[in-house]
Design a protein around this motif. Structure first.
Motif, PDB file in Angstrom:
ATOM      1  N   THR A  44      13.153  16.584  -6.390  1.00 35.53           N
ATOM      2  CA  THR A  44      12.478  16.197  -5.155  1.00 35.53           C
ATOM      3  C   THR A  44      11.057  15.732  -5.449  1.00 35.53           C
ATOM      4  O   THR A  44      10.309  16.378  -6.170  1.00 35.53           O
ATOM      5  CB  THR A  44      12.437  17.353  -4.146  1.00 35.53           C
ATOM      6  N   LEU A  45      10.696  14.568  -4.879  1.00 35.69           N
ATOM      7  CA  LEU A  45       9.386  13.971  -5.067  1.00 35.69           C
ATOM      8  C   LEU A  45       8.829  13.603  -3.703  1.00 35.69           C
ATOM      9  O   LEU A  45       9.582  13.471  -2.735  1.00 35.69           O
ATOM     10  CB  LEU A  45       9.467  12.695  -5.907  1.00 35.69           C
ATOM     11  N   GLY A  46       7.513  13.412  -3.610  1.00 34.38           N
ATOM     12  CA  GLY A  46       6.963  12.961  -2.342  1.00 34.38           C
ATOM     13  C   GLY A  46       5.463  13.051  -2.293  1.00 34.38           C
ATOM     14  O   GLY A  46       4.829  13.633  -3.167  1.00 34.38           O
ATOM     15  N   LEU A 216      17.854   8.306  -4.050  1.00 33.58           N
ATOM     16  CA  LEU A 216      18.400   7.464  -5.108  1.00 33.58           C
ATOM     17  C   LEU A 216      19.429   8.258  -5.891  1.00 33.58           C
ATOM     18  O   LEU A 216      19.270   9.483  -6.066  1.00 33.58           O
ATOM     19  CB  LEU A 216      17.300   7.002  -6.063  1.00 33.58           C
ATOM     20  N   THR A 217      20.462   7.591  -6.345  1.00 34.05           N
ATOM     21  CA  THR A 217      21.496   8.264  -7.128  1.00 34.05           C
ATOM     22  C   THR A 217      21.648   7.578  -8.475  1.00 34.05           C
ATOM     23  O   THR A 217      21.426   6.362  -8.600  1.00 34.05           O
ATOM     24  CB  THR A 217      22.837   8.267  -6.366  1.00 34.05           C
ATOM     25  N   ALA A 218      22.005   8.353  -9.485  1.00 33.98           N
ATOM     26  CA  ALA A 218      22.095   7.821 -10.845  1.00 33.98           C
ATOM     27  C   ALA A 218      23.227   6.811 -10.976  1.00 33.98           C
ATOM     28  O   ALA A 218      24.290   6.967 -10.380  1.00 33.98           O
ATOM     29  CB  ALA A 218      22.285   8.953 -11.837  1.00 33.98           C
ATOM     30  N   LEU A 232      17.480  11.570  -6.946  1.00 34.52           N
ATOM     31  CA  LEU A 232      16.046  11.639  -6.664  1.00 34.52           C
ATOM     32  C   LEU A 232      15.859  11.573  -5.163  1.00 34.52           C
ATOM     33  O   LEU A 232      16.363  10.654  -4.510  1.00 34.52           O
ATOM     34  CB  LEU A 232      15.317  10.455  -7.320  1.00 34.52           C
ATOM     35  N   ARG A 233      15.135  12.535  -4.603  1.00 40.09           N
ATOM     36  CA  ARG A 233      14.858  12.543  -3.167  1.00 40.09           C
ATOM     37  C   ARG A 233      13.351  12.408  -2.949  1.00 40.09           C
ATOM     38  O   ARG A 233      12.573  13.299  -3.310  1.00 40.09           O
ATOM     39  CB  ARG A 233      15.355  13.843  -2.514  1.00 40.09           C
ATOM     40  N   TYR A 234      12.970  11.285  -2.365  1.00 43.73           N
ATOM     41  CA  TYR A 234      11.563  11.004  -2.087  1.00 43.73           C
ATOM     42  C   TYR A 234      11.261  11.341  -0.630  1.00 43.73           C
ATOM     43  O   TYR A 234      11.835  10.752   0.281  1.00 43.73           O
ATOM     44  CB  TYR A 234      11.252   9.527  -2.327  1.00 43.73           C
ATOM     45  N   SER A 235      10.341  12.287  -0.414  1.00 43.21           N
ATOM     46  CA  SER A 235       9.941  12.672   0.941  1.00 43.21           C
ATOM     47  C   SER A 235       8.554  12.129   1.234  1.00 43.21           C
ATOM     48  O   SER A 235       7.708  12.046   0.342  1.00 43.21           O
ATOM     49  CB  SER A 235       9.896  14.198   1.075  1.00 43.21           C
ATOM     50  N   THR A 236       8.317  11.775   2.470  1.00 42.46           N
ATOM     51  CA  THR A 236       6.973  11.358   2.858  1.00 42.46           C
ATOM     52  C   THR A 236       6.469  12.274   3.953  1.00 42.46           C
ATOM     53  O   THR A 236       7.172  12.564   4.918  1.00 42.46           O
ATOM     54  CB  THR A 236       6.949   9.881   3.301  1.00 42.46           C
ATOM     55  N   TYR A 237       5.248  12.776   3.772  1.00 43.08           N
ATOM     56  CA  TYR A 237       4.645  13.735   4.689  1.00 43.08           C
ATOM     57  C   TYR A 237       3.511  13.075   5.462  1.00 43.08           C
ATOM     58  O   TYR A 237       2.932  12.086   5.014  1.00 43.08           O
ATOM     59  CB  TYR A 237       4.153  14.961   3.910  1.00 43.08           C
ATOM     60  N   ASN A 238       3.199  13.639   6.610  1.00 41.54           N
ATOM     61  CA  ASN A 238       2.205  13.022   7.478  1.00 41.54           C
ATOM     62  C   ASN A 238       0.770  13.299   7.053  1.00 41.54           C
ATOM     63  O   ASN A 238      -0.141  12.594   7.473  1.00 41.54           O
ATOM     64  CB  ASN A 238       2.407  13.474   8.925  1.00 41.54           C
TER      65      ASN A 238
END
Length: 558
Positions: A44-46, A216-218, A232-238
């Motif tokens: 997890t990324l973000g 995203l998936t490999a 890969l899971r990209y999160s965006t925070y406020n």
């Protein structure tokens, strides 16, 4: 770089600093409840960029792919460069080799014949030539502003030729990511195309997109082999608070967020696994002067102010020790810029020297009486510092500088603005002094060119997009920048760089206050193999090209 890009960088990159937001939003509170795990192959990324629009155009710095950083997992570069190790040779990637001629006006790329696109088609020299031709034909895609010349394919190799030396642009050219000709040649307007089903040569493809989460998936057929990280899971925070909370509780495993007390807010929540590393490249933050306004058009005054600024206080108080300290008066960050420091400044420090500053002012005709500094015309020296409200690291930095310069009789006040108003004022030259970042690159040239190049000088009132916001006019600096860029020998380049350093120290067009970090917070609970100070194999920030190197090196924690 827009005001909105006030994020820890790099460049485009930069690269910049995420300003502290006032409160914590609950908009993402239920997202990714269990975080990632090596067992499931999820990372997890973000970061705090707010809701995103579905746009994966890798050329556009405002696209979700660029903002979140996932474009580097889909599109690969010819060579992998490093901002924190600028003197190191780049790692071969899509290109196995590249050769420049002696004056850097021609480069020949030899490609890796194993490379292929995610749809199975081979990646060829025609794809590479097509990509460079896109940049040449569409200025809006040419983010580095390079003046492209000849582009041709010869014996399965790609040959680029230029009218002038590309010494200062060589890393920008060899690190160019490549797009597939068979897809992009059918695009009517590549400058606005959202590219919602991107096809690249990288190990991942886009699985799902929402304004808050991109997954995203490999790709099982990745040409370099299989990957340990399967999703890969990209999160965006406020805001920063929400992202910090996600990092602290493990929902977010890789990010870069400015924290005023990272030891308490992040490290202490899981001391064994919560880590961070914030190295610098060759970009800085600093106090820019409007050199068209008296008395700040006087280099002696600017130098004296530079001599009393307490960089260590800025490092510890304003930047919470996250942004590396500036310890050399040339502004060149260390250790990244060690090899560029002039012999004259090898042992120089930024330790405050109030008495030395007073002597310089007195010699230049300034008088200090009753705690008030007066210019040679007898007028008290006053100024207003400006920066956006809420950018707490900058506002704290201005407060420290305000106290520092009071020691030499200068009265300052701090005015805050909206980020948009501030950005417009900086571009138009409507300020006394302001904290702002610089460009960065493989050498200090990009930083100095951004600060003092007369070739990009604009009159007050006309927006300057390329830099020199302080309207610094120095034919000597402009000539030295040109000499450095066009030099054909290391000796000539060194001479020009030494001249630029002397101008920076003696005339202080801006006061360097902190190195611009390319940093990251990360967790070793589920994944290990991260770059560290002891193993600096890649720039740690996940919005940089070398984030791909990191993901490919990560392994499940035992």
């Amino acid at each position: 770089m827009s005001a909105r890009r006030h994020t820890l960088r790099a460049a485009a990159l930069a690269t910049a600093v995420v300003a502290l937001a006032a409160g914590c939003s609950s908009a993402n509170s239920n997202h990714n409840k269990n975080g990632g795990s090596a067992a499931s192959g999820v990372l997890t990324l973000g970061k705090p960029d707010g809701p995103q629009t579905n746009n994966s155009n890798p050329f556009l710095s405002t696209s979700a792919g660029a903002t979140l950083g996932y474009r580097w997992m889909i599109y690969e570069p010819l060579a992998m460069t490093s901002q924190i190790r600028p003197a190191d040779k780049a790692d071969p990637w899509l290109a196995t080799d590249w050769k420049w001629d002696l004056n850097f006006t021609k480069v020949t790329f030899t490609l890796d014949d194993r490379a292929k696109w995610a749809d199975g088609k081979p990646l060829t020299a025609e794809d590479v030539a097509f990509t460079f031709d896109l940049l040449k034909k569409h200025p809006a895609l040419n983010g580095d502003g390079i003046e492209w010349g000849g582009i041709e394919v010869k014996d399965k190799k790609v040959v680029l030729t230029f009218d002038e030396s590309q010494y200062v642009n060589q890393n920008k050219i060899i690190q160019q990511f490549i797009v597939p000709k068979h897809i992009w040649e059918g695009v009517k307007d590549p400058e606005t195309w959202p590219n919602r089903t991107p096809v690249g040569s990288g190990p991942y493809k886009l699985k799902t997109f929402t304004p808050q989460t991109t997954t995203l998936t490999a790709t099982p057929t990745y040409w370099k082999g299989s990957t340990k990280v399967k999703e890969l899971r990209y999160s965006t925070y406020n805001d920063n608070s929400a992202a910090t909370t996600a990092l602290a509780n493990g929902k977010l495993e890789w990010s870069f967020v400015f924290m005023p007390d990272y030891k308490k807010l992040f490290i202490a929540k899981d001391p064994d696994n919560h880590k961070l590393w914030f190295p610098s490249g060759l970009g800085i933050h600093g106090l820019w002067f409007n050199t068209t306004r008296a008395p700040f058009d006087n280099p002696a005054l600017r130098k004296a102010m530079a001599m009393v600024v307490d960089r260590n206080a800025i490092y510890t108080q304003a930047e919470a020790t996250l942004y590396p300290e500036i310890t050399n008066p040339t502004g060149i960050p260390l250790p990244a810029g060690d090899s560029f420091i002039s012999p004259e400044y090898k042992d120089a420090t930024t330790k405050p020297d109030v008495e030395g500053a007073k002597q310089i002012l007195e010699k230049a005709g300034f008088t200090l009486n009753g705690g008030v500094l007066k210019d040679p015309k007898g007028k008290p020296v006053k100024l207003t510092f400006t920066d956006p409200a809420g950018w707490n690291d900058y506002i704290t930095g201005l407060s420290i500088i305000k106290d520092n310069i009071k020691q030499i009789g200068i009265e300052a006040k701090v005015k805050t603005q909206t980020a948009e108003a501030w950005g417009n004022d900086v571009a138009n030259g409507n300020f006394d002094a302001t904290l702002h970042w610089t460009n960065s690159g493989a050498t200090p040239y990009d930083m100095y060119q951004n600060i003092m190049d007369g070739a990009i000088l604009q009159p007050i009132g006309k927006a300057s997009q390329a830099g020199n916001f302080g309207r610094f006019k120095s034919p000597e600096a402009t000539e030295a920048l040109k000499d450095f860029a066009q030099a054909t020998t290391d000796t000539a380049r060194t001479s020009a760089m030494n001249t630029l350093q002397k101008i920076m120290v003696e005339q202080a067009p801006m006061i360097p206050t902190a190195a611009a970090p390319i940093g990251a917070e990360y967790s070793t609970k589920n994944w290990v193999g991260w770059p560290t100070e002891d193993d600096p194999y890649a720039d740690p920030q996940h919005t940089q090209r070398s984030s791909l190197e990191i993901v490919l090196k990560l392994k499940p924690a035992k």
